[in-house]
Structure formats: C-alpha cells, structure tokens
Design an enzyme around this catalytic site. Structure first.
Site, short mmCIF file in Angstrom:
data_model
loop_
_atom_site.label_atom_id
_atom_site.label_comp_id
_atom_site.label_asym_id
_atom_site.label_seq_id
_atom_site.Cartn_x
_atom_site.Cartn_y
_atom_site.Cartn_z
N LYS A 115 0.82 -1.20 0.00
CA LYS A 115 0.00 0.00 0.00
C LYS A 115 0.87 1.27 0.00
CE LYS A 115 -3.71 -2.48 0.19
NZ LYS A 115 -3.11 -3.79 0.01
N LYS A 160 -3.54 0.25 9.08
CA LYS A 160 -3.62 -0.71 7.98
C LYS A 160 -2.32 -1.49 7.82
CE LYS A 160 -6.98 1.52 4.94
NZ LYS A 160 -7.26 1.87 3.53
N GLY A 166 -8.45 -8.04 1.55
CA GLY A 166 -9.59 -8.76 2.10
C GLY A 166 -10.05 -8.27 3.46
N GLY A 167 -9.72 -7.00 3.78
CA GLY A 167 -10.16 -6.44 5.05
C GLY A 167 -9.32 -6.84 6.24
N GLU A 276 -9.49 1.14 -6.67
CA GLU A 276 -10.50 1.42 -5.67
C GLU A 276 -10.28 2.80 -5.04
OE1 GLU A 276 -11.41 -1.72 -3.03
OE2 GLU A 276 -11.22 -3.27 -4.56
N GLU A 289 -6.63 1.61 -3.23
CA GLU A 289 -5.73 0.51 -3.57
C GLU A 289 -6.04 0.01 -4.97
OE1 GLU A 289 -6.35 -2.71 -0.87
OE2 GLU A 289 -8.47 -2.93 -1.35
N ASN A 291 -6.50 -3.72 -6.85
CA ASN A 291 -6.60 -5.17 -6.74
C ASN A 291 -6.14 -5.80 -8.04
OD1 ASN A 291 -7.68 -6.25 -4.14
ND2 ASN A 291 -9.19 -4.65 -4.53
N ARG A 293 -6.26 -8.64 -9.66
CA ARG A 293 -6.88 -9.93 -9.97
C ARG A 293 -8.31 -9.68 -10.43
NH1 ARG A 293 -10.19 -9.99 -5.58
NH2 ARG A 293 -9.37 -9.18 -3.62
N ARG A 339 -23.52 -12.14 -2.07
CA ARG A 339 -22.90 -13.44 -1.85
C ARG A 339 -23.72 -14.23 -0.85
NH1 ARG A 339 -16.71 -11.00 -1.39
NH2 ARG A 339 -17.17 -9.21 -2.71
#
Length: 480
Positions: A115, A160, A166-167, A276, A289, A291, A293, A339
């Site tokens: 990050k 952080k 993934g939090g 994001e 950030e 991601n 993928r 989900r």
C-alpha cells in the site's frame, strides 16, 4: 491463443473461468485437494488432477501447481481470486517454467500489493490520496510517529497492514488509547496473514462510499475502464453487496474513471484489475488501492456492459490486443450482486458447513447465478462458505431491487443456515431502497439482524418435494 488452461482455484470462480475458456476453444484443467474431491469445479473441467491431501495448503503450493500444469501439458495458468492470485512469486515462477500467467506481471503485483509503494506511484501522477504515513517504524518510535500523525490530522484514523487485502489488518481507531492498542493488533494480524508486521496509518474519512473502477489493459499500452461499482455495504471491511454503476454525479464519475486509467498506466498494469477509491460526502475521491486480480464482484460490471472480462483476460494473456476500445464501452441499467453464504448472521456470521439437503435456485429474466454447489453436496469446513453469487439486472435501480427480492424468494436451501433472510431484510429496508448507504450502513442498521427465521414447515415441505423428485414417489406414503 492459449491451448490448455489450468485453473489454480476452486469453487465458483474456477467454474466461471472455465466457461469463458471453453467458449474460446481452450481445454481446461481443474486441480483439487483430496478434502475437496466432491467439488463441482472438478466435474466441469476437461481434466482434473489431485494436487495433495489438503486442506488449503496444496492450493497455496506454487511449485506443486506448476508441476501439475507441466504434467498435463497446460500452457497457461489462471489464478482466479484468493489463494495465490496476488502472490508476486506465482507469475514469476510461471514465466520461469515457460507458462503463461493470466494476470499482471509479478512486479505490478508486488508494487500494488504494498500500500505504501502504491501510494507513492499514485502521488507521482497526481491522483488524490488520503493523508497517510509511510511504513511505521517498530516499537516506541512507531508509536510516536502515529501519535504525531493523529494530533495533526485528528481522529478517526485507519491502522492498515502494508500488505493488506480482504479487510485483514485494518482497524478504525478514535482516540490515542485505541490507536496504541490498534498498532499492536494490526501488527499481529499482519504477521499472521501476510508474514510481516508492516503497518501504516491513513486519515479516516467520515461515512465514505467505497467506489471501484474495473480496468482492462493489454500489452500494447491500451487501457480502458468499464465504469464504476459501489461496494459500500460491508461488514468489517468485507464486501457484502456490490452495485454497478455507483451512481456518482456524472462529472465525478468521469473524473474517477479517468483517474483509474491514469493509475493503471502509472503502475504499468496489464490484464484485468480494479482501482478502488473512497468518496466523501462532498464527492471528493481518494485513491485506496489496486486489486491485481479478477474481483468477486466482476459480474455486475459484465451485466451492465455486456463484456466478458475473463474472456478479455485470456485474450490479453495470449498476446492479443484488447478487442474493445473505450468508445465500445457503454453502461446500461443497473446490476446488484450479493454473496449467499452458509453462515448464521445472528451468530456473527458464523460459518455453517454441512450437507445441502435441498437446493432449488431462482431464474428468469435478469438473474445470473455463479455457484459451485448442488443438492447432496456437503459444504466443507476447510474452505470459504460461499454457496452461490446472485447477480440481478434491471433497467433501473428500482427494477433491479424488485428483481433481487423476487430472486431471493426463489431460493430453497435446506440443511445449512444461509445469509438469505438477512439479505431479504436489507432489500426491504427504506435506506437501501432509497440508495442511501455508505460503509457504515451495516453498523448503523442493527435492526437488520432482527429478521424472522425461516419456518421449519417450509423447510420440511421443501425436503419432501426434493425427495419426491428424486424417487418419483412419496417415500413416506407410497412404494415404488
């Protein structure tokens, strides 16, 4: 074009990747652990190979997966999401073995996985950043830096993990006592999750919206965006519901998407990825950030654009240019994804592995299901608790929400607790229907957990219907 693709993943994302590969005429190979031998993705592949006893450790073994690919004659590997998808060592070892990695280069994964480095790259091209620190020194020196930062910018503050995802490794602190405790807890969680204790601080944004931009980039310098997603409805920094588009004001939407393309170019990005941002109450946006993928929520973008993101991933990895330009991308309507997990929301979303005795799913216009379970399948305790991803499309927000309710009502799942009743409560909640939500939505709406449990009689009836369908007669009142 890639000839044979090994999918280094399991469950719904493995099946989803295989579908696009098979449409392109690419043979597919599934890998699985012995503890996952009844998984549906094994049945959907052209070939399947057991890579170890499991659980989980063999899906994380780079050398074993590469050897499996070489053994079956695959020429490419797709990592999906989770597991090894953001491990920079994976694409490097694939390249050394003469295999194509369907994703960005290892140096991009490495840079965006940090990050702190990612922030430096974004700062160099003028993308707005949330005020933050460099990596904090260990011990007392780090505590002093953190306290100075807090006194300068005020609370709340985000603690952080530098390698976060993934939090995990994230904490919100609201005073100096929580800050000092948060430093210790985040370091501990970072060590367990990422193998190091590196953490940093960011100024907390009050009630932000979490907005992300899907990008595609090829090897020839072409970078496009596919619009925005709103991923604000989260629990403990884990996304629960994703929406496309994000419904930002048009000018803000344009600026966010332009910033995402600029970010991808600055990072030297190739393949599919997500940039994001956090957006505050005044529509100011800040880089969060990248991601590196395919995202769980890519389905909502596919629904509103009509573009198959995995298909583009495979073409890019094969050395082809993007098949679409920015002018080809148009956003129409609204899509919502959630989900459906085998979890008990009333018990802190505790996973509920077990045998699925009855599984009936909805369908019809505007309903997409991405899952990997079937009636009689036992959800193992070793892996994630996802049953199926439900994505609905509507011409506008109201139609999408109405369709979401109808689709949720169309499920009949017996044998495990699910998150469906919790989502039904959200769909009927007035702030959600009015599209008033930010990252605090779940915690500011505790009444959502007061939903009524499913009636036992309905479960019994569903089980009976399933048995009648299976046997062709009522086993309790008739003989064959």
């Amino acid at each position: 074009m890639i000839r044979k693709l090994l999918v280094a993943n399991r469950g719904e994302i493995a099946i989803r990747i295989m579908r696009s590969a098979q449409e392109l005429g690419i043979k597919t190979v599934a890998v699985y652990e012995e503890t996952d031998r009844f998984a549906l993705h094994i049945m959907k592949a052209d070939e399947a190979l057991c890579i170890g006893p499991g659980p989980r450790k063999d899906y994380l073994n780079i050398d074993n997966i590469i050897q499996a690919a070489l053994r079956v004659g695959a020429d490419a590997i797709h990592p999906g999401y989770g597991f090894l998808s953001e491990n920079p060592e994976f694409p490097q070892k694939c390249r050394e073995a003469g295999l194509i990695f369907v994703g960005p280069p290892s140096e991009v994964i490495w840079n965006m996985g940090s990050k702190v480095i990612a922030r430096e790259i974004m700062k160099s091209v003028g993308i707005p950043l949330i005020p933050g620190t460099d990596k904090l020194p260990p011990g007392r020196e780090g505590e002093e830096v953190a306290i100075d930062f807090a006194r300068k910018y005020g609370f709340p503050i985000m603690v952080k993990a530098v390698s976060g995802g993934g939090g995990r490794g994230i904490r919100v602190v609201r005073n100096e006592g929580e800050l000092l405790q948060g430093l210790k807890l985040s370091r501990s969680e970072a060590r367990l999750s990422f193998g190091n204790e590196d953490i940093y601080l960011e100024k907390g944004i009050d009630r932000p919206r979490h907005v992300e931009v899907q990008i595609l980039a090829d090897n020839y310098g072409n970078v496009i965006h596919m619009g925005t997603r709103n991923c604000s409805i989260q629990r403990r920094h884990q996304k629960l519901i994703e929406i496309a588009p994000s419904f930002l004001p048009p000018l803000v939407e344009e600026r966010v998407c332009d910033a995402a393309v600029k970010a991808a170019k600055a990072a030297g990005y190739v393949n599919a990825g997500t940039v994001e941002f956090l957006v505050d109450q005044d529509n100011n946006f800040y880089f969060l950030e990248v991601n590196t993928r395919i995202q769980v929520e890519h389905t909502v973008t596919e629904m509103v654009t009509g573009i198959d993101i995995v298909r583009e991933q495979l073409r890019i990895a094969s050395g082809e240019p993007l098949s679409i330009s920015q002018d080809d991308v148009s956003i129409r309507g609204c899509a919502i994804e959630l989900r459906i997990n085998a979890e008990d929301p009333k018990q802190g979303f505790l996973p509920c592995p077990g045998l699925i005795e009855v599984y009936q799913s909805p369908g019809g216009h505007g309903v997409r299901l991405d899952g990997a379970v079937y009636q009689g399948y036992e959800i193992p305790r070793f892996y994630d608790s996802l049953i199926v991803k439900l994505t609905v499309y509507g011409f506008n927000w109201e139609e999408a929400v109405d369709r979401l309710r109808r689709a949720l009502d169309g499920f009949s799942i017996v044998g495990v607790k699910t998150t469906i009743p919790f989502y039904r409560a959200i769909v009927d909640e007035s702030d959600f229907r009015a599209r008033r939500f930010d990252t605090t939505y779940i915690e500011t709406h505790p009444q959502l957990l007061d939903y009524r449990e499913e009636e036992d009689e309905i479960d019994k009836l569903a089980r009976l219907v399933a048995e009648i369908n299976a046997h062709g007669f009522n086993p309790y009142t008739e003989s064959p």
